[in-house]
Design a protein around this motif. Structure first.
Motif, PDB file in Angstrom:
ATOM      1  N   ALA A 221       0.831  -1.205   0.000  1.00 51.08           N
ATOM      2  CA  ALA A 221       0.000   0.000   0.000  1.00 51.08           C
ATOM      3  C   ALA A 221       0.863   1.252   0.000  1.00 51.08           C
ATOM      4  CB  ALA A 221      -0.930  -0.007   1.213  1.00 51.08           C
ATOM      5  N   GLY A 222       1.923   1.241   0.800  1.00 50.38           N
ATOM      6  CA  GLY A 222       2.815   2.391   0.842  1.00 50.38           C
ATOM      7  C   GLY A 222       3.541   2.624  -0.472  1.00 50.38           C
ATOM      8  N   MET A 223       3.946   1.564  -1.131  1.00 51.53           N
ATOM      9  CA  MET A 223       4.673   1.701  -2.392  1.00 51.53           C
ATOM     10  C   MET A 223       3.774   2.261  -3.501  1.00 51.53           C
ATOM     11  SD  MET A 223       7.823   0.865  -1.771  1.00 51.53           S
ATOM     12  CE  MET A 223       8.496   0.737  -3.428  1.00 51.53           C
ATOM     13  N   ARG A 224       2.473   1.971  -3.412  1.00 48.94           N
ATOM     14  CA  ARG A 224       1.575   2.536  -4.436  1.00 48.94           C
ATOM     15  C   ARG A 224       0.921   3.838  -3.963  1.00 48.94           C
ATOM     16  NH1 ARG A 224      -1.756  -2.010  -2.757  1.00 48.94           N
ATOM     17  NH2 ARG A 224      -3.660  -1.227  -1.768  1.00 48.94           N
ATOM     18  N   LYS A 225       1.388   4.328  -2.799  1.00 53.17           N
ATOM     19  CA  LYS A 225       0.965   5.613  -2.234  1.00 53.17           C
ATOM     20  C   LYS A 225      -0.515   5.631  -1.839  1.00 53.17           C
ATOM     21  CE  LYS A 225       4.495   8.042  -4.941  1.00 53.17           C
ATOM     22  NZ  LYS A 225       5.522   7.736  -3.918  1.00 53.17           N
ATOM     23  N   ASP A 226      -0.994   4.485  -1.420  1.00 51.19           N
ATOM     24  CA  ASP A 226      -2.345   4.407  -0.868  1.00 51.19           C
ATOM     25  C   ASP A 226      -2.222   4.618   0.637  1.00 51.19           C
ATOM     26  OD1 ASP A 226      -4.868   3.815   0.066  1.00 51.19           O
ATOM     27  OD2 ASP A 226      -5.100   1.980  -1.129  1.00 51.19           O
ATOM     28  N   TRP A 227      -2.125   5.877   1.043  1.00 49.96           N
ATOM     29  CA  TRP A 227      -1.784   6.202   2.419  1.00 49.96           C
ATOM     30  C   TRP A 227      -2.916   5.886   3.386  1.00 49.96           C
ATOM     31  CZ3 TRP A 227       2.985   5.992   2.067  1.00 49.96           C
ATOM     32  CH2 TRP A 227       3.705   6.635   1.042  1.00 49.96           C
ATOM     33  N   ASP A 228      -4.144   5.923   2.932  1.00 49.60           N
ATOM     34  CA  ASP A 228      -5.243   5.581   3.827  1.00 49.60           C
ATOM     35  C   ASP A 228      -5.165   4.106   4.237  1.00 49.60           C
ATOM     36  OD1 ASP A 228      -6.289   8.131   3.810  1.00 49.60           O
ATOM     37  OD2 ASP A 228      -7.724   7.720   2.200  1.00 49.60           O
ATOM     38  N   GLN A 229      -4.937   3.237   3.259  1.00 45.27           N
ATOM     39  CA  GLN A 229      -4.832   1.818   3.596  1.00 45.27           C
ATOM     40  C   GLN A 229      -3.563   1.541   4.401  1.00 45.27           C
ATOM     41  OE1 GLN A 229      -4.530  -1.019   0.369  1.00 45.27           O
ATOM     42  NE2 GLN A 229      -4.992  -2.745   1.711  1.00 45.27           N
ATOM     43  N   ALA A 230      -2.458   2.185   4.003  1.00 44.28           N
ATOM     44  CA  ALA A 230      -1.204   1.986   4.726  1.00 44.28           C
ATOM     45  C   ALA A 230      -1.359   2.402   6.189  1.00 44.28           C
ATOM     46  CB  ALA A 230      -0.075   2.783   4.064  1.00 44.28           C
ATOM     47  N   ARG A 231      -2.014   3.534   6.407  1.00 49.27           N
ATOM     48  CA  ARG A 231      -2.207   4.014   7.782  1.00 49.27           C
ATOM     49  C   ARG A 231      -3.061   3.036   8.582  1.00 49.27           C
ATOM     50  NH1 ARG A 231      -4.642   8.209   6.577  1.00 49.27           N
ATOM     51  NH2 ARG A 231      -2.805   9.536   6.275  1.00 49.27           N
ATOM     52  N   GLU A 232      -4.103   2.515   7.975  1.00 47.82           N
ATOM     53  CA  GLU A 232      -4.983   1.572   8.665  1.00 47.82           C
ATOM     54  C   GLU A 232      -4.222   0.306   9.059  1.00 47.82           C
ATOM     55  OE1 GLU A 232      -9.084  -0.992   7.841  1.00 47.82           O
ATOM     56  OE2 GLU A 232      -8.461   0.577   6.431  1.00 47.82           O
ATOM     57  N   LEU A 233      -3.424  -0.214   8.136  1.00 54.20           N
ATOM     58  CA  LEU A 233      -2.651  -1.427   8.420  1.00 54.20           C
ATOM     59  C   LEU A 233      -1.574  -1.156   9.460  1.00 54.20           C
ATOM     60  CD1 LEU A 233      -2.363  -2.746   4.776  1.00 54.20           C
ATOM     61  CD2 LEU A 233      -3.592  -3.874   6.637  1.00 54.20           C
ATOM     62  N   TRP A 234      -0.944   0.016   9.377  1.00 52.91           N
ATOM     63  CA  TRP A 234       0.120   0.340  10.323  1.00 52.91           C
ATOM     64  C   TRP A 234      -0.421   0.476  11.745  1.00 52.91           C
ATOM     65  CZ3 TRP A 234       4.934  -0.405  10.920  1.00 52.91           C
ATOM     66  CH2 TRP A 234       5.641   0.267  11.917  1.00 52.91           C
ATOM     67  N   GLN A 235      -1.632   0.941  11.895  1.00 49.63           N
ATOM     68  CA  GLN A 235      -2.212   1.069  13.230  1.00 49.63           C
ATOM     69  C   GLN A 235      -2.252  -0.273  13.947  1.00 49.63           C
ATOM     70  OE1 GLN A 235      -5.955   3.016  12.437  1.00 49.63           O
ATOM     71  NE2 GLN A 235      -5.073   5.070  12.618  1.00 49.63           N
ATOM     72  N   SER A 236      -2.413  -1.364  13.184  1.00 51.67           N
ATOM     73  CA  SER A 236      -2.431  -2.687  13.811  1.00 51.67           C
ATOM     74  C   SER A 236      -1.027  -3.207  14.090  1.00 51.67           C
ATOM     75  CB  SER A 236      -3.182  -3.685  12.918  1.00 51.67           C
ATOM     76  OG  SER A 236      -2.481  -3.914  11.707  1.00 51.67           O
ATOM     77  N   LEU A 237      -0.035  -2.704  13.346  1.00 51.57           N
ATOM     78  CA  LEU A 237       1.341  -3.185  13.488  1.00 51.57           C
ATOM     79  C   LEU A 237       2.169  -2.349  14.456  1.00 51.57           C
ATOM     80  CD1 LEU A 237       2.111  -3.783   9.693  1.00 51.57           C
ATOM     81  CD2 LEU A 237       1.885  -5.575  11.436  1.00 51.57           C
ATOM     82  N   GLU A 238       1.847  -1.086  14.574  1.00 50.93           N
ATOM     83  CA  GLU A 238       2.712  -0.146  15.305  1.00 50.93           C
ATOM     84  C   GLU A 238       2.988  -0.537  16.759  1.00 50.93           C
ATOM     85  OE1 GLU A 238       4.052   2.926  17.840  1.00 50.93           O
ATOM     86  OE2 GLU A 238       2.000   2.160  17.868  1.00 50.93           O
ATOM     87  N   PRO A 239       1.992  -0.975  17.536  1.00 50.96           N
ATOM     88  CA  PRO A 239       2.304  -1.311  18.929  1.00 50.96           C
ATOM     89  C   PRO A 239       3.387  -2.377  19.053  1.00 50.96           C
ATOM     90  CG  PRO A 239      -0.060  -1.120  18.634  1.00 50.96           C
ATOM     91  CD  PRO A 239       0.541  -1.085  17.261  1.00 50.96           C
ATOM     92  N   LEU A 240       3.333  -3.385  18.198  1.00 46.08           N
ATOM     93  CA  LEU A 240       4.336  -4.446  18.251  1.00 46.08           C
ATOM     94  C   LEU A 240       5.687  -3.951  17.764  1.00 46.08           C
ATOM     95  CD1 LEU A 240       5.183  -7.395  18.653  1.00 46.08           C
ATOM     96  CD2 LEU A 240       4.475  -7.807  16.283  1.00 46.08           C
ATOM     97  N   MET A 241       5.717  -3.245  16.623  1.00 42.25           N
ATOM     98  CA  MET A 241       6.992  -2.828  16.053  1.00 42.25           C
ATOM     99  C   MET A 241       7.715  -1.831  16.950  1.00 42.25           C
ATOM    100  SD  MET A 241       7.166  -4.791  13.562  1.00 42.25           S
ATOM    101  CE  MET A 241       5.951  -5.900  12.823  1.00 42.25           C
ATOM    102  N   SER A 242       6.977  -0.971  17.615  1.00 44.47           N
ATOM    103  CA  SER A 242       7.604  -0.051  18.560  1.00 44.47           C
ATOM    104  C   SER A 242       8.109  -0.803  19.786  1.00 44.47           C
ATOM    105  CB  SER A 242       6.606   1.029  18.987  1.00 44.47           C
ATOM    106  OG  SER A 242       6.288   1.872  17.906  1.00 44.47           O
ATOM    107  N   HIS A 243       7.339  -1.774  20.256  1.00 47.39           N
ATOM    108  CA  HIS A 243       7.711  -2.517  21.461  1.00 47.39           C
ATOM    109  C   HIS A 243       9.004  -3.308  21.263  1.00 47.39           C
ATOM    110  CE1 HIS A 243       7.231  -4.807  25.165  1.00 47.39           C
ATOM    111  NE2 HIS A 243       7.512  -5.892  24.458  1.00 47.39           N
ATOM    112  N   ILE A 244       9.098  -4.058  20.171  1.00 52.13           N
ATOM    113  CA  ILE A 244      10.280  -4.913  19.997  1.00 52.13           C
ATOM    114  C   ILE A 244      11.533  -4.093  19.717  1.00 52.13           C
ATOM    115  CG2 ILE A 244       8.885  -6.864  19.230  1.00 52.13           C
ATOM    116  CD1 ILE A 244       9.737  -6.302  16.373  1.00 52.13           C
ATOM    117  N   TRP A 245      11.357  -2.880  19.167  1.00 54.73           N
ATOM    118  CA  TRP A 245      12.524  -2.058  18.840  1.00 54.73           C
ATOM    119  C   TRP A 245      13.173  -1.474  20.088  1.00 54.73           C
ATOM    120  CZ3 TRP A 245      14.890  -1.905  14.263  1.00 54.73           C
ATOM    121  CH2 TRP A 245      15.861  -0.922  14.039  1.00 54.73           C
TER     122      TRP A 245
END
Length: 291
Positions: A221-245
């Motif tokens: 989604a990010g590569m095709r610049k569909d930022w609405d979908q990318a943002r929606e998907l990232w909201q589900s991933l962000e808590p984990l990706m921030s935590h493990i980092w």
């Protein structure tokens, strides 16, 4: 989609180990098959997340060889061929080429190595003799070497040097690399949406071992610049990706991958398994993922 060879998501594959600490090649095959089914189209074998630094030369070579055979042309293949001796890097790179790899990721000289731009340039120039496209690895906190925009412009003059993976986790510094107009790959998990918006050519992502389907859809989604979908998907991933980092990255990836059905065993020594206390914090974050 960009014509850059390593655009989109490149999975920094976690190397599976058995109970005795040896590479579990049966589990490697099972995980690769599941990742391909989940939409992964490019693999980095012997990655940092896969504990490249703690594999022997023989183990790393076998991992690349057997991983490439399993993939069998169904996805792009990178191999990390970093080593202290540049002669070893060239030999590892030639081996990766013989196995069918499309490119290699290589750390600059590290562990009390030279840090001048001239010496770093000479190092990568020699690595180019291995015959594969090279992705430089910018992680200054671990190497003491910073690939600046000026150095990047010099390195790209080397015929086989094609990109830099930036794992500095410094978005301002990464934006400076992107401003060169040359292809940059992001390697810092929590920066993925910001890096994609800033214009990276691709990502190398260890955290994608945990949720490959969602990560692949997010990057697409990010590569095709569909930022609405990318943002929606990232909201589900962000808590984990921030935590493990924030700490225990490798142990957390190994533990979380098992929770989501991509078992890789315990990370090899000198790493220990994630403590029960930390696992109790990690588990609900992982279980909240959409996959």
């Amino acid at each position: 989609m960009s014509d850059f060879l390593f655009s989109g998501l490149n999975l920094a594959l976690a190397t599976p180990f058995d109970a005795s600490g040896k590479i579990d090649f049966g589990q490697l095959e099972e995980n690769i098959e599941r990742h391909i089914d989940a939409g992964i189209t490019s693999f980095l074998l012997s990655s940092g997340t896969g504990l490249h630094a703690y594999l022997s030369r023989q183990e790393a070579d076998e991992l690349v060889e057997r991983g490439a055979k399993i993939i069998n042309g169904r996805a792009r293949i990178m191999a990390q061929t970093s080593a202290l001796l540049v002669e070893d890097v060239v030999a590892r790179t030639r081996h990766a080429a013989d196995c069918g790899a499309h490119g290699v990721m290589v750390l600059p000289p590290f562990f009390e190595g030279p840090t001048s731009d001239d010496d770093v340039f000479a190092f990568y120039e020699t690595v180019g003799e291995g015959g594969l496209p090279i992705i430089g690895y910018n992680i200054p906190v671990n190497t003491g070497v910073t690939i600046t925009p000026e150095l990047f412009r010099r390195l790209i003059e080397i015929p086989n040097f094609v990109s830099v993976k930036d794992s500095s986790a410094d978005l301002v510094a990464q934006a400076d690399l992107i401003s060169t107009g040359l292809p940059v790959i992001n390697g810092a998990d929590p920066l993925q949406p910001y890096s994609l918006y800033a214009g990276v050519a691709g990502v190398i992502w260890g955290g994608a071992n945990i949720a490959p389907k969602t990560c692949a859809a997010f990057v697409e989604a990010g590569m095709r610049k569909d930022w609405d979908q990318a943002r929606e998907l990232w909201q589900s991933l962000e808590p984990l990706m921030s935590h493990i980092w924030k700490g225990d990255y490798v142990q957390s990836v190994y533990a979380a991958a098992a929770i989501t059905g991509y078992p890789v065993g315990a990370p090899r020594r000198p790493f220990s398994e994630l403590s029960a206390e930390k696992l109790s914090v990690l588990r609900p974050i992982v279980e909240a993922l959409p996959e």
